[in-house]
Structure formats: C-alpha cells, structure tokens
Design an enzyme around this catalytic site. Structure first.
Site, PDB file in Angstrom:
ATOM      1  N   LYS A 226      17.997  22.405   8.664  1.00 54.89           N
ATOM      2  CA  LYS A 226      17.449  22.110   7.331  1.00 54.89           C
ATOM      3  C   LYS A 226      17.285  20.600   7.166  1.00 54.89           C
ATOM      4  CE  LYS A 226      18.583  23.129   2.437  1.00 54.89           C
ATOM      5  NZ  LYS A 226      19.578  23.811   1.563  1.00 54.89           N
TER       6      LYS A 226
ATOM      7  N   SER B 158      17.574  27.353  -1.537  1.00 56.07           N
ATOM      8  CA  SER B 158      16.715  26.311  -1.023  1.00 56.07           C
ATOM      9  C   SER B 158      16.522  26.330   0.489  1.00 56.07           C
ATOM     10  CB  SER B 158      17.274  24.955  -1.448  1.00 56.07           C
ATOM     11  OG  SER B 158      18.542  24.726  -0.852  1.00 56.07           O
TER      12      SER B 158
ATOM     13  N   SER C 188      22.277  28.694  -1.729  1.00 58.38           N
ATOM     14  CA  SER C 188      21.089  28.405  -0.915  1.00 58.38           C
ATOM     15  C   SER C 188      21.073  28.941   0.504  1.00 58.38           C
ATOM     16  CB  SER C 188      20.838  26.906  -0.858  1.00 58.38           C
ATOM     17  OG  SER C 188      20.186  26.512  -2.036  1.00 58.38           O
TER      18      SER C 188
END
Ligand code: GLN
Length: 496
Positions: free
Chosen positions: A78, A153, A177
């Site tokens: 990420k 996210s 997330s």
C-alpha cells in the site's frame, strides 16, 4: 501458470521443488498486471525492474538451500508504507513526488525474508476512506464486478490480490481498512493487535489506532506473513516486547473443541443485509458443528463507536497532516532527519496548487475544531472517555468467551459512485469496524459466502469478522483457518 490458483504455501512448494523459479513467478505476475491493471487499477507504481532483480536474488538463495515460505513470493505494498528510493504517494497530490530516504521497519523485515515487491498500490488518499474513491489519482475496481469498489482504504491491496496480480499485500487498518476490502473482495484480511507490528515508516493517519495489516488469500498465508513482520521495534515505542507466536504451527495443531464464541447482539441489527446475516450465522453454526460453543453476549457501547471514531480520527489526522502544510513546518540544520524534511518541503513546493483533497480537508477541519480550546472537553475528551468504555465492554466479555464473531460490513461491495457524494453514509459503513480499532484488538475478516446484491447480477463475496483478545492473533487465525478448510470459500476466484 495462473497466480490466482496458488497461495503462498503452494507457490513456496513449487519454488522448493523447482517446478518454477521466482523469476518466472514474478514474470507471470507482471504479465497479469499488464493484462488486467488497466481495468482493476490496483497499482500506482509498478517496480518491474527491481522485482525481477529481487526475484533473481531469491532464486540464488533458494538454490543455496534456504527455506522460508516468503522467499521469492511476489507482493504489493500500500502506498502509505515508506519504501526507500521508491515513490510513496499515500495516493495524494501533496506527496505525488515523494521519494522516501528510508523504508518502513516492516519492509526491512520482509526484505530480510527475500520478498519480491511488484509495486505500490492505490488507496484512499492518506488512507481516509472506504472505497479508494478518495484517492487523488483514480479509483480501483473490484475484480468480482468491475462496476463496484474493492473497498478501502486498502482497496488496491485487495484488488491486486483478489485479481491474481500478486500473492499478498501489506496495507494498513486504522478503522477497518484491511477488514472491509478483504470482505468486499473475498480475501482474508488480518488487522493485528495495536503494537504487534511496528508503525515506523507508515505515513500516519490516526496514530493511536494505525496498524500495519495483511491482505492474503488464506489464513495460513496471513499467519506466515504476520510471523515475518511482527515484533518489538526500538523505533516505535508503542510496539510490544511480547514474543511473536509461531502462528502457522499453532494453526496446524489447533483443536476447536470447547472454544467459546461470543455473538454480540449489537452487531446483528437493522441495516445489516439479511443475506449477509444468514451467511455469518451459517458460519457460526458450522463452527458449532466442529465443536465450538456459542454464547450470546452484549457490547452495550457499540452504538457510540462510529461517532467516537469520527472525533478521534480527525483530531489525530489534523495533527498528523499539519506537517504537510509547508508553512509552519521548518527544519533545523541539527535535525537528524534533515534530508527527509527537505524532501517533504520540496514535495510540497512541486505540488503547489494541488493541495489536500476534500476528504483530507474535511478531516483537518473537524479535527482542528474538536481539539480547539473551548471544544476540547466537549468533543475530544468526551470521545476518549467513551473509547475507554468501549474497551471495557470487550474486556468484560473476554472473561466469558475466547473470540467474538460478527459481520465485517453491513453490505457487499457497493457500486462506484453510490456513496461518494455522501461522507456520512460512507462513515456509517464502518459500523462493525470502529470499536475493534478503538479497543486495539486483533481481528480477521474471513470469507463466509456469496450474496447476489439487489442492484446487480453478479454474486459478491461476504466476510465475517473474528475478533480476539489482545495479542491472541493465533486463535483468530486458527478459527479462520479451520472454517476455511471446512467451507472452501477461499478456493473460489473471480474471472478476470
Ligand atoms: N473507513 C475508515 C475511515 O475512513 C477506515 C480508515 C482506515 O482504516 N485507514 O477512516
């Protein structure tokens, strides 16, 4: 070779048995990315040259007899996790040219295991969101239905793993997330206990709930990854010195007989999709059939979790993002991290004119307000008190049960654009996620079925949340593992 059909353990066996090399495995992933990523939009940066170099190095290590399950296995990271000399944007315009001078501790740990990183994946900017629609660059797509969000996210982490572009991904879970996108994409998403994995080198969001987290295809894979990245870190004073468990070994010897599962009534409420409820309850019945005991429990402060989270999170966000404003943020020549600071200043100057996106601005404003003199007691302090009550609910319940099972999300993956104009609606999707984050507990979202949504033709994955006592990741993963082997849900893959 189709990556989508292999998990880490199978791929590691293939490498050890010389069925294929890490370079070949990496090439297959890179080809898959080339083929599918214009649709999925998982990646912000593909580090193909570096990945092939790392893979060649891994092949050497395998040849010399080294045997560790992550050696030579391709992954994605990420874009809020710092990677030395590699663009790290947090999916934001402000950091769109930011090249870190250091890597996160977890990256160093994975490097030592011989990781192959394929690139950096998309998320909501600064990890604020539940769909990747808040990314300043683009929205990622759900491989089960391209019209839908992958969740967020850590949506790029989910779409890259579920879409067969890589084997696993490291993301973050601050308020859900990892768990929510895992549920939306049919994956195993593990948020460890706060302090189990070092936060050093994350672009921080809510420092008191940020957890580096794992997106994997199976519970066994998540166990392998956690073993590699967990542990005390001198650079993060909030990490625990508790020894790291041998998670995979624990899974292999686990016996569920007599395990007490708590079912919280506050998590099976109006607003939860009926088919999802049925899937989760079906999974609980299965676990009961395997020997677990079920206990009805109550977590009475659950209804305050979302409002509490949405006071504490913006407060910490407004403080953490202040360093990017480029005005009050100077540097002194004595500073150790002078290069880092200059780097950020430089980034700010280059991105001038394109500042924070609307969600970051919203959070900065709410947070600054909640922390301001005169309102601090009424909002921030009150929220911290409620947070303590939420934590106490769990402490009391965990005297009677070993784990808690609940849904991960009230709906399956929603359509792109469905909630993007309504932040409140988006926040309410966190209803089953926020309390666990505020209490700092470990939890996994594990696939427990498929549901055909009313507004679509395609069946979408459903996840259940298995919540554990602090630092009891091993039981959480073991229950996910035993259910996964019995149900077979993780063997289903999207056609992409
Ligand atoms: N939906 C949560 C939020 O928007 C999740 C954030 C996270 O875990 N990074 O704050």
């Amino acid at each position: 070779m189709e990556i989508i059909d292999l998990d880490i353990q199978k791929a590691a066996k293939g490498l050890a048995d010389k069925e294929f090399s890490s370079v070949e495995l990496t090439q297959s992933c890179l080809e898959k990315i080339k083929k599918t990523d214009n649709e999925l939009k998982s990646f912000i940066t593909v580090t193909d040259g570096l990945a092939l170099k790392e893979a060649a190095r891994a092949d050497e290590r395998i040849k010399s007899g080294e045997n560790n399950p992550l050696l030579g296995i391709p992954s994605s990271i990420k874009d809020v996790i710092l990677t030395k000399n590699i663009l790290t944007t947090a999916s934001s315009n402000i950091l769109k040219n930011y090249i870190p001078a250091e890597s996160a501790t977890l990256m160093d740990k994975l490097d030592a295991k011989g990781m192959v990183m394929l690139g950096k994946v998309n998320c909501d900017a600064f990890a604020h969101g539940s769909s990747t629609e808040n990314s300043d660059f683009f929205t990622s797509h759900n491989p089960w239905d391209l019209d839908r969000v992958p969740g967020g996210s850590s949506g790029g982490s989910a779409s890259s793993v579920a879409g067969g572009e890589c084997f696993y991904s490291i993301g973050t879970d601050t308020g859900g997330s990892i768990r929510q996108p895992a549920s939306f994409c049919g994956l195993v998403g593990l948020k460890p206990t706060y302090g189990r994995v070092s936060r050093y080198g994350l672009i921080s969001m809510t420092s008191s709930t940020d957890c580096p987290s794992i997106m994997a295809k199976t519970a066994g894979d998540a166990a392998i990854i956690l073993e590699a990245i967990a542990g005390e870190d001198k650079k993060d004073a909030t990490t625990s010195s508790k020894p790291v468990d041998k998670y995979l070994e624990y899974l292999q010897n686990f016996n569920i007989k007599g395990l007490r599962i708590g079912i919280p009534k506050e998590y099976f409420i109006e607003g939860l999709n009926k088919d999802i409820e049925e899937s989760v309850r079906g999974a609980i019945v299965k676990l009961q059939g395997l020997g677990a005991e079920v206990v009805e429990i109550s977590l009475p402060h659950t209804k305050y979790a979302v409002p509490t989270y949405y006071i504490i999170t913006p407060s910490e966000v407004s403080s953490n993002l202040a360093k990017f404003d480029g005005i009050r943020f100077g540097y002194s020549s004595e500073s150790d991290s002078e290069t880092e600071v200059k780097n950020l200043m430089d980034v700010y100057i280059k991105s001038k004119g394109k500042g924070f996106g609307s969600e970051a601005k919203r959070r900065i404003m709410i947070g600054t307000y909640a922390l301001s003199s005169g309102y601090y007691d009424a909002y921030y302090l009150k929220a911290q008190k409620v947070r303590a009550l939420i934590k106490k609910d769990f402490d009391e319940v965990f005297e009677k049960v070993d784990i808690i099972i609940a849904p991960t999300a009230p709906s399956v993956a929603f359509k792109i654009g469905e909630h993007s104009d309504n932040p409140l609606e988006m926040y309410l999707g966190d209803i089953f996620l926020s309390a666990v984050s505020l209490a700092g507990l470990p939890a996994v979202s594990a696939p427990c079925g498929f549901v055909k949504p009313e507004d679509g033709e395609k069946e979408m994955p459903v996840g259940m949340q298995i919540i554990g006592k602090p630092f009891d990741e091993k039981t959480v993963l073991a229950v996910a593992d035993i259910y996964e082997k019995d149900s077979g849900w993780t063997k289903k893959h999207p056609q992409i």
